[in-house]
Design a protein around this motif. Structure first.
Motif, mmCIF file in Angstrom:
data_model
loop_
_atom_site.group_PDB
_atom_site.id
_atom_site.type_symbol
_atom_site.label_atom_id
_atom_site.label_comp_id
_atom_site.label_asym_id
_atom_site.label_seq_id
_atom_site.Cartn_x
_atom_site.Cartn_y
_atom_site.Cartn_z
ATOM 1 N N ARG A 18 -19.941 44.604 -15.362
ATOM 2 C CA ARG A 18 -19.845 43.833 -16.409
ATOM 3 C C ARG A 18 -19.029 44.476 -17.628
ATOM 4 N N ALA A 19 -19.323 45.770 -17.977
ATOM 5 C CA ALA A 19 -18.603 46.288 -19.028
ATOM 6 C C ALA A 19 -17.183 46.316 -18.796
ATOM 7 N N VAL A 20 -16.814 46.674 -17.728
ATOM 8 C CA VAL A 20 -15.154 46.448 -17.140
ATOM 9 C C VAL A 20 -14.916 45.054 -17.601
ATOM 10 N N ARG A 21 -15.390 44.124 -17.086
ATOM 11 C CA ARG A 21 -15.109 42.773 -16.939
ATOM 12 C C ARG A 21 -14.895 42.344 -18.464
ATOM 13 N N THR A 22 -15.921 42.368 -19.046
ATOM 14 C CA THR A 22 -16.068 42.276 -20.641
ATOM 15 C C THR A 22 -14.927 42.766 -21.216
ATOM 16 N N ALA A 23 -14.529 44.103 -21.197
ATOM 17 C CA ALA A 23 -13.110 44.669 -21.916
ATOM 18 C C ALA A 23 -12.060 43.881 -21.187
ATOM 19 N N ALA A 24 -11.837 43.489 -19.965
ATOM 20 C CA ALA A 24 -10.761 43.012 -19.425
ATOM 21 C C ALA A 24 -10.671 41.585 -20.119
ATOM 22 N N ASP A 82 -21.946 35.411 -5.885
ATOM 23 C CA ASP A 82 -22.466 36.605 -4.913
ATOM 24 C C ASP A 82 -21.949 38.122 -5.363
ATOM 25 N N LEU A 83 -21.075 38.052 -6.303
ATOM 26 C CA LEU A 83 -20.298 39.423 -6.712
ATOM 27 C C LEU A 83 -20.511 39.743 -8.113
ATOM 28 N N GLY A 84 -21.230 38.862 -8.821
ATOM 29 C CA GLY A 84 -21.511 38.996 -10.167
ATOM 30 C C GLY A 84 -22.027 37.865 -10.909
ATOM 31 N N ASP A 85 -23.053 38.065 -11.611
ATOM 32 C CA ASP A 85 -23.888 36.913 -12.259
ATOM 33 C C ASP A 85 -22.712 36.153 -13.314
ATOM 34 N N ASP A 86 -21.930 36.744 -14.180
ATOM 35 C CA ASP A 86 -21.486 36.320 -15.206
ATOM 36 C C ASP A 86 -19.654 36.345 -14.987
ATOM 37 N N ILE A 87 -19.188 36.462 -13.830
ATOM 38 C CA ILE A 87 -17.612 36.471 -13.427
ATOM 39 C C ILE A 87 -17.067 35.236 -13.905
ATOM 40 N N ASP A 88 -15.732 35.555 -14.555
ATOM 41 C CA ASP A 88 -14.815 34.596 -15.129
ATOM 42 C C ASP A 88 -13.644 34.854 -14.281
ATOM 43 N N ILE A 89 -13.214 34.450 -13.431
ATOM 44 C CA ILE A 89 -11.957 35.197 -12.570
ATOM 45 C C ILE A 89 -10.818 34.687 -13.357
ATOM 46 N N ARG A 90 -10.649 33.690 -14.252
ATOM 47 C CA ARG A 90 -9.650 33.468 -15.354
ATOM 48 C C ARG A 90 -9.327 34.490 -16.125
ATOM 49 N N SER A 91 -10.246 35.408 -16.280
ATOM 50 C CA SER A 91 -9.740 36.616 -17.384
ATOM 51 C C SER A 91 -10.447 37.783 -17.020
ATOM 52 N N ASP A 92 -11.276 38.032 -15.948
ATOM 53 C CA ASP A 92 -11.975 39.295 -15.807
ATOM 54 C C ASP A 92 -11.221 40.494 -15.019
ATOM 55 N N THR A 252 -2.618 36.443 -7.649
ATOM 56 C CA THR A 252 -3.148 37.525 -7.232
ATOM 57 C C THR A 252 -3.463 38.565 -8.518
ATOM 58 N N HIS A 253 -4.249 39.512 -8.178
ATOM 59 C CA HIS A 253 -4.248 40.570 -9.143
ATOM 60 C C HIS A 253 -2.948 41.569 -9.060
ATOM 61 N N LYS A 254 -2.691 42.353 -9.927
ATOM 62 C CA LYS A 254 -1.603 43.467 -9.853
ATOM 63 C C LYS A 254 -2.135 44.361 -9.372
ATOM 64 N N ALA A 255 -1.476 45.139 -8.351
ATOM 65 C CA ALA A 255 -1.974 46.367 -7.821
ATOM 66 C C ALA A 255 -2.710 47.342 -8.726
ATOM 67 N N GLY A 256 -3.796 47.512 -8.189
ATOM 68 C CA GLY A 256 -4.506 48.674 -9.137
ATOM 69 C C GLY A 256 -5.532 48.156 -10.150
ATOM 70 N N HIS A 257 -5.204 46.795 -10.610
ATOM 71 C CA HIS A 257 -5.855 46.135 -11.628
ATOM 72 C C HIS A 257 -6.818 45.119 -10.994
ATOM 73 N N MET A 258 -8.132 45.544 -10.557
ATOM 74 C CA MET A 258 -8.963 45.071 -9.820
ATOM 75 C C MET A 258 -10.010 44.283 -10.574
ATOM 76 N N LEU A 259 -10.731 43.313 -9.710
ATOM 77 C CA LEU A 259 -12.004 42.768 -10.142
ATOM 78 C C LEU A 259 -12.889 43.668 -9.985
ATOM 79 N N VAL A 260 -13.846 44.154 -11.094
ATOM 80 C CA VAL A 260 -14.885 45.007 -10.781
ATOM 81 C C VAL A 260 -16.085 44.212 -10.855
ATOM 82 N N THR A 261 -16.855 44.344 -9.742
ATOM 83 C CA THR A 261 -18.133 43.476 -9.476
ATOM 84 C C THR A 261 -19.322 44.190 -9.736
ATOM 85 N N ASP A 262 -20.580 43.239 -9.534
ATOM 86 C CA ASP A 262 -21.642 44.117 -10.030
ATOM 87 C C ASP A 262 -22.478 44.499 -8.357
ATOM 88 N N ARG A 263 -21.609 44.531 -7.432
ATOM 89 C CA ARG A 263 -22.421 45.072 -6.100
ATOM 90 C C ARG A 263 -21.976 46.488 -5.896
#
Length: 271
Positions: A18-24, A82-92, A252-263
């Protein structure tokens, strides 16, 4: 760049993803996620209109090593519960790639203004998960030791087509001494949902790679005397299939710039 203290997964910090997603999401982190939130699953991302989603899902199912599906969103839904409680794929995701008719036209850090009610999100397994297992097994990964991106190659291996989606398999390469190569195959075999065992080892020409010293992307490798190259199916493969299929719109994501999940990576081990 975000504070590394926020992303320590090794100490049991369940909020590391979540910390990584929040920063993104805030724009504080817009570069690669390599090494962030250790212990947590990172995912490749593909977002397509609903009219193209069924064929893409079939393409992934037919090419499970290169395109291992770990999450699928409902049309118009930007969450992946299924991958994280607060994921917003538009900004994370720290950085995205926007394709129009198969051509990348921009690389934004937020896609909220591009979101549509017919978009379907696919999260695909990433090699960062099995790399953690390799490091825990005491194996040296050259690109991590050198602080560079893993070299990836376009192969002569054709993926199984589905609808308009087709193309070559992309592979990532990591060299090992023979004894460590055997161990690397054993370790990664435990993680079929994040590419699993290598698809090839040894002579790169056998899979259509003319010169291992010249990767398709990434830094030129250093293969030391006695080392054997091991090749794993790579999550960049679907981006080439998208370029070939030419959907009118895709993200898509840019290579290396991944979605970090809670799993946790450990949850994806099969044994």
């Amino acid at each position: 760049m975000m504070d590394g203290s926020l992303v320590d997964g090794g100490g049991g910090r369940r909020d590391a993803g979540r910390a990584v997603r929040t920063a993104a999401r805030s724009g504080a982190h817009d570069t690669v996620t390599t090494g962030l939130a250790p212990g947590f699953v990172q995912a490749n991302v593909v977002i397509l209109p609903k009219a193209w989603a069924a064929d893409f899902l079939l393409y992934c199912q037919r090419n499970g090593q290169a395109c291992p599906v770990i999450g699928v969103g409902a049309p118009g839904d930007w969450t992946l519960p299924d991958l994280g409680d607060d994921i917003d794929i538009r900004s994370d995701v720290p950085r995205y790639r926007v394709f129009r008719d198969g051509v990348c036209t921009e690389e934004p850090s937020d896609i909220s203004e591009l979101w549509r009610d017919d978009l379907v999100t696919f999260a695909l397994g990433c090699s960062y998960s099995f790399e953690e297992a390799l490091l825990q097994a005491g194996l040296r990964l050259q690109h991590i030791a050198n602080g560079t991106k893993v070299p990836i190659y376009r192969t002569g291996i054709a993926t199984a087509p589905a609808g308009a989606f087709s193309g070559p398999m992309i592979v990532s390469m990591r060299p090992f001494a023979p004894r460590d190569a055997i161990r690397a195959i054993q370790v990664t075999s435990r993680f079929p949902r994040v590419h699993g065992a290598p698809v090839h080892f040894g002579d790169p020409a056998m899979i259509g790679i003319p010169d291992i010293r010249t990767p398709w992307s990434g830094v030129d490798p250093e293969i030391r005397p006695g080392e054997v190259p091991l090749f794993w199916a790579c999550g960049v493969t679907p981006q080439l299939a998208i370029e070939a299929a030419k959907p009118p719109f895709c993200i898509t994501h840019k290579a290396g710039h991944m979605l970090v999940t809670d799993r946790l990576n450990a949850e994806f081990a099969s044994f």
